[in-house]
Design an enzyme around this catalytic site. Structure first.
Site, PDB file in Angstrom:
ATOM      1  N   ASP A 149      -8.281  -3.093  -6.955  1.00 13.13           N
ATOM      2  CA  ASP A 149      -7.843  -2.599  -5.556  1.00 13.13           C
ATOM      3  C   ASP A 149      -8.889  -2.021  -4.626  1.00 13.13           C
ATOM      4  O   ASP A 149      -9.313  -0.831  -5.211  1.00 13.13           O
ATOM      5  CB  ASP A 149      -6.446  -2.065  -5.726  1.00 13.13           C
ATOM      6  N   HIS A 187      -7.249  -5.549  -0.731  1.00 17.24           N
ATOM      7  CA  HIS A 187      -6.193  -4.551  -0.789  1.00 17.24           C
ATOM      8  C   HIS A 187      -5.022  -5.350  -0.265  1.00 17.24           C
ATOM      9  O   HIS A 187      -5.177  -5.439   1.010  1.00 17.24           O
ATOM     10  CB  HIS A 187      -6.700  -3.251   0.047  1.00 17.24           C
ATOM     11  N   SER A 232       0.849  -1.191  -0.111  1.00 23.82           N
ATOM     12  CA  SER A 232       0.078  -0.025  -0.018  1.00 23.82           C
ATOM     13  C   SER A 232       0.917   1.358  -0.043  1.00 23.82           C
ATOM     14  O   SER A 232       1.736   1.276  -0.805  1.00 23.82           O
ATOM     15  CB  SER A 232      -0.873  -0.118   1.269  1.00 23.82           C
TER      16      SER A 232
END
Ligand SMILES: *[C@@H]1O[C@H](CO)[C@@H](O)[C@H](O)[C@H]1NC(C)=O
Ligand SMILES: *[C@@H]1O[C@H](CO)[C@@H](O)[C@H](O)[C@H]1NC(C)=O
Ligand SMILES: *[C@@H]1O[C@H](CO)[C@@H](O)[C@H](O)[C@H]1NC(C)=O
Ligand SMILES: *[C@@H]1O[C@H](CO)[C@@H](O)[C@H](O)[C@H]1NC(C)=O
Ligand SMILES: *[C@@H]1O[C@H](CO)[C@@H](O)[C@H](O)[C@H]1NC(C)=O
Length: 378
Positions: free
Chosen positions: A272, A331, A176
Site C-alpha cells: 500500500d 492506495h 484508508s
C-alpha cells in the site's frame, strides 16, 4: 440566444446518445446535512454539522444499504487540524461540494452488478480523528471540536430513520483512515439491525500495522498518540483491547480484528503506497517508482510484506474474515479499480468479484498475491 441553442443541441445529442450508447455521464451526488446533529454536539472540527451523500436504491436494491466512511489521513495537533477546516475535503462540511459516485458506488449494472441498485451513503470525514473523538472541550482560540464518535452515532440515527433499519442487506465500508472506524464500529453497526439480516463490513486499505522495527512503527504511533491525547479517543476503542494494552496499540488492526464477531473483509495491497511511505520512508517509496531499489531496499520491502501478512486474519475462517491482498503499489481499491471491467486481479480473481462472492455467501475468498516484491500498476 446562441448559448441557448447550443445547450438545446447538446441536450438533444445526449438524449439520442443515451438511447444508443448509454451516454456515460458522471454521477455527482449533492451532500445532505445531518439534522439535529449540532444539538447533540456531533460536529466537525470547525463546529459545522456532519454530512453525507445519499443516493436512493431502486428496483431489487431498495432494501439494501451501503454506508461508507470516507478517509483522508488525520490531524495531530491544533495547527494541523485548523488547516483541515480550510480544505474542501476533510474539515468543514460548510465548504464541501458534491461527491462522484463510482466503483462500488456506481449505478451502472455492467460495472457494478451486485451493488448498483443499493441505497448508497458516503459519509464525509470531517473530524480529523477517524470517527473516534469525543471531548466536550472546545479549543477557545480556534473553535476546534473533536467529536468524531458522536458524528458516527448521529449519522446512524438519521440513516436508521431514513430506512436503514429495514435493510435486508447492509454493508459498512471504509477506506484508508475510514478503514479503522469500519473495524471499530462493525459489531455496533451489526447490532443496529435485526439478527436475521445480512450485515457485514469491509475495510479497504486501512490495515496499517504496528511494525516491530521502532523506526518503522513511529509514523503511525505518532498519529494514534495524538488522537488519544487531543481527541480523547480511548473511550471509543474496544475495551477488550484497552483493558490489555496501551490504547495507542488498539488502533492497530492486528490487536482488534480478533474481537470482531461480525463478518469483515480486508482488502489492501501488501505494498500500500500510503503505508510504505509512512513506515519504510520516502526513499524506499520513491525507489520503487524509479526502479532503482537496491538489494537491501528490496530486502526491507520483502520483510515488510512478510510482517504485514502475519498480522492478517488467518485463513481458517474466511467466511468470518475474508482477505484480498495484492502486491501493486496503490492506495485503496474501492476508489481505484472497482469495476468488473477494470478490477484489480490476483490469482485470476478480481477484487470486486471476490468481495461480492464473499458478501453474498457464494464463495469465501482468502486471496494473497504471491508476488514478493511490489508491482507498479499500469
Ligand atoms: C456502463 O459501464 C459500461 C462498462 O464500463 C460502459 O461501457 C457503459 O457506457 C456504461 N453505461 C452508462 C450508462 O454509463
Ligand atoms: C503539527 O503536525 C504537523 C504534521 O504532523 C507537523 O508538521 C507540525 O510540526 C506540528 N506542529 C506543531 C506545532 O506541533
Ligand atoms: C510521503 O511521506 C512524506 C512525509 O514523510 C510526505 O511529505 C509525502 O507527501 C508522502 N508522499 C506520499 C506520496 O504520500
Ligand atoms: C529490486 O526489485 C525490483 C522489483 O521490484 C527489481 O526490478 C530490481 O532489480 C531489484 N533490485 C536489485 C538490486 O536486485
Ligand atoms: C480465470 O477465470 C475465468 C473466469 O473468471 C475462467 O474462465 C478462466 O478459466 C480462469 N483461468 C484460469 C487459468 O484459472
Amino acid at each position: 440566444m446562441m448559448m441557448a441553442n447550443l445547450q438545446f443541441f447538446c441536450l438533444l445529442v445526449c438524449s439520442l446518445a443515451i438511447i444508443k450508447t448509454g451516454c456515460a455521464k458522471d454521477n455527482w451526488v449533492e451532500k445532505t446535512i445531518v439534522k439535529n446533529a449540532i444539538s447533540k454536539g456531533a460536529v466537525c472540527l470547525d463546529g459545522s454539522p456532519p454530512a453525507y451523500h445519499f443516493q436512493s436504491g431502486f428496483g431489487e436494491g431498495v432494501e439494501n444499504w451501503i454506508v461508507q466512511l470516507s478517509g483522508g489521513g488525520w490531524c495531530t495537533n491544533v495547527t494541523d487540524c485548523l488547516d483541515r477546516t480550510r480544505s474542501i475535503y476533510v474539515g468543514s462540511t460548510n465548504i464541501m461540494g458534491p461527491w462522484k459516485f463510482e466503483g462500488l458506488f456506481s449505478i451502472n449494472k455492467s460495472e457494478n452488478p451486485d451493488f448498483y441498485n443499493w441505497n448508497k451513503v458516503f459519509v464525509r470525514y470531517c473530524d480529523g480523528g477517524a470517527f473516534t473523538g469525543d471531548v466536550e472541550y472546545v479549543d477557545p482560540a480556534t473553535n476546534l471540536h473533536f467529536r468524531g464518535a458522536r458524528i458516527f452515532e448521529a449519522v446512524m440515527d438519521e440513516l436508521l430513520a431514513k430506512g436503514l433499519k429495514n435493510a435486508k442487506n447492509a454493508l459498512l465500508a471504509g477506506t484508508s483512515a475510514g478503514g479503522y472506524p469500519t473495524m471499530l464500529y462493525c459489531d455496533h453497526f451489526r447490532s443496529l439491525l435485526p439478527k436475521s439480516k445480512r450485515v457485514k463490513c469491509f475495510a479497504d486499505a486501512g490495515h496499517f500495522i504496528h511494525a516491530k522495527n521502532p523506526m518503522q512503527a513511529r509514523g503511525f504511533e505518532e498519529v494514534y498518540n495524538a488522537l488519544v491525547t487531543l481527541q480523547g479517543s480511548t473511550k471509543a476503542l474496544p475495551k477488550a483491547c484497552t483493558s490489555k494494552m496501551n490504547p495507542v496499540l488498539c488502533f492497530f488492526p492486528e490487536n482488534i480484528l480478533q474481537h470482531i464477531k461480525t463478518p469483515i473483509f480486508t482488502a489492501m495491497s501488501a505494498y500500500d503506497s500510503f503505508q510504505v511511505n509512512k513506515t519504510l520512508g520516502q526513499d524506499i517509496f520513491s525507489c520503487i517508482f524509479s526502479r532503482t531499489c537496491t538489494s537491501s531496499q528490496n530486502k526491507t520491502l520483502r520483510e515488510f510484506r512478510s510482517e504485514f501478512l502475519t498480522t492478517l486474519p488467518k485463513p481458517h475462517n474466511p467466511k468470518l474474515k475474508g482477505v484480498f491482498i495484492d502486491s501493486f503499489v496503490h492506495h485503496s481499491a474501492i476508489q481505484w479499480r472497482w469495476t468488473i471491467q477494470s478490477g484489480l486481479v490476483v490469482n485470476n480473481v478480481s477484487a470486486p468479484e471476490a468481495f461480492a462472492d464473499w458478501y453474498f455467501d457464494r464463495k469465501y475468498w482468502y486471496v494473497i498475491d504471491e508476488k514478493v516484491l511490489p508491482t507498479i500498476p499500469k
